[in-house]
Design a protein around this motif. Sequence first.
Motif, mmCIF file in Angstrom:
data_model
loop_
_atom_site.group_PDB
_atom_site.id
_atom_site.type_symbol
_atom_site.label_atom_id
_atom_site.label_comp_id
_atom_site.label_asym_id
_atom_site.label_seq_id
_atom_site.Cartn_x
_atom_site.Cartn_y
_atom_site.Cartn_z
ATOM 1 N N GLN A 193 -10.854 -9.737 -5.263
ATOM 2 C CA GLN A 193 -11.418 -8.395 -5.321
ATOM 3 C C GLN A 193 -10.266 -7.410 -5.190
ATOM 4 O OE1 GLN A 193 -14.133 -8.083 -1.996
ATOM 5 N NE2 GLN A 193 -12.520 -7.634 -0.537
ATOM 6 N N ALA A 194 -10.518 -6.164 -5.461
ATOM 7 C CA ALA A 194 -9.485 -5.139 -5.320
ATOM 8 C C ALA A 194 -10.123 -3.872 -4.778
ATOM 9 C CB ALA A 194 -8.811 -4.866 -6.657
ATOM 10 N N ASP A 195 -9.396 -3.221 -3.914
ATOM 11 C CA ASP A 195 -9.807 -1.934 -3.370
ATOM 12 C C ASP A 195 -8.805 -0.883 -3.811
ATOM 13 O OD1 ASP A 195 -12.082 -2.768 -1.854
ATOM 14 O OD2 ASP A 195 -10.731 -3.608 -0.354
ATOM 15 N N ASP A 196 -9.250 0.359 -3.833
ATOM 16 C CA ASP A 196 -8.359 1.475 -4.109
ATOM 17 C C ASP A 196 -7.945 2.081 -2.773
ATOM 18 O OD1 ASP A 196 -7.256 3.578 -6.062
ATOM 19 O OD2 ASP A 196 -8.353 4.764 -4.564
ATOM 20 N N VAL A 215 -7.285 -11.733 2.146
ATOM 21 C CA VAL A 215 -5.870 -11.460 2.394
ATOM 22 C C VAL A 215 -5.341 -10.610 1.248
ATOM 23 C CG1 VAL A 215 -3.573 -12.488 2.661
ATOM 24 C CG2 VAL A 215 -5.552 -13.669 3.582
ATOM 25 N N VAL A 216 -4.601 -9.568 1.582
ATOM 26 C CA VAL A 216 -3.985 -8.741 0.546
ATOM 27 C C VAL A 216 -2.968 -9.595 -0.209
ATOM 28 C CG1 VAL A 216 -2.504 -6.729 0.113
ATOM 29 C CG2 VAL A 216 -4.363 -6.581 1.783
ATOM 30 N N ARG A 217 -3.110 -9.603 -1.534
ATOM 31 C CA ARG A 217 -2.163 -10.362 -2.367
ATOM 32 C C ARG A 217 -0.754 -9.818 -2.112
ATOM 33 N NH1 ARG A 217 -2.724 -13.130 -7.245
ATOM 34 N NH2 ARG A 217 -4.768 -12.242 -7.620
ATOM 35 N N PRO A 234 -5.090 -5.635 -4.549
ATOM 36 C CA PRO A 234 -5.855 -6.861 -4.779
ATOM 37 C C PRO A 234 -5.874 -7.757 -3.537
ATOM 38 C CG PRO A 234 -3.717 -7.024 -5.822
ATOM 39 C CD PRO A 234 -3.795 -5.658 -5.206
ATOM 40 N N GLU A 235 -7.004 -8.452 -3.369
ATOM 41 C CA GLU A 235 -7.163 -9.379 -2.251
ATOM 42 C C GLU A 235 -7.632 -10.729 -2.762
ATOM 43 O OE1 GLU A 235 -8.642 -7.094 1.589
ATOM 44 O OE2 GLU A 235 -9.928 -6.665 -0.136
ATOM 45 N N MET A 254 0.868 -1.185 0.000
ATOM 46 C CA MET A 254 0.000 0.000 0.000
ATOM 47 C C MET A 254 0.902 1.230 0.000
ATOM 48 S SD MET A 254 -3.052 -0.936 2.636
ATOM 49 C CE MET A 254 -4.017 -2.428 2.445
ATOM 50 N N PRO A 255 0.361 2.389 -0.351
ATOM 51 C CA PRO A 255 1.196 3.591 -0.421
ATOM 52 C C PRO A 255 1.864 3.919 0.925
ATOM 53 C CG PRO A 255 -0.964 4.004 -1.384
ATOM 54 C CD PRO A 255 -1.029 2.662 -0.725
#
Length: 175
Positions: free
Chosen positions: A156-159, A133-135, A166-167, A25-26
């Motif tokens: 799924q993926a979140d921004d 789980v976050v990929r 991606p998860e 993540m950023p």
Amino acid sequence: MAEADVDAVAAVRVRGWQAAYRGLMPPAYLDAMSVAEDAGRRREWFARRRPEVWELVAERDGEVVGWLAAGPSRDADLAPGEGELAEARPPAAELMALYVAPSLIGTGIGRALLEAGTDRARARGFGALYLWVVRGNTRAQRFYERAGFMPDGAEQADDVAGWRVPELRYRRPLP
């Protein structure tokens, strides 16, 4: 978990995110996370959470060092349906969060929380337990795989602050 645990849970959660998701993540987003702000959101959520959701904490020497939240499925494909098919398929529970103080990862606290959460799900009649789980979070993926969870093919993926995160969904039956 009691309302008095909210501040400590927020600290475990924020420090857990900062440790687990570094590189996934950023960095600016993770660095800007605030325990006080998270505690405010946790306090609001705690006050209005659904009664079928359960939260557990792990303590060491009177200090909260881990947290788990779980409840009925929020995923439409795993939630109980209607009619005959619903009766044939036991509902799934979702493990919404499991965090341990980063300095204590690998000490068995996460495993103990997961076992307690799994026991609670089983006692409430759930036939499966799943989580996202976050990929790229290989430590978490290994942890859950050792506990009998396997990817079920859902993604799924979140921004998150402009990054696509991606998860993968992991699931295990509860015999």
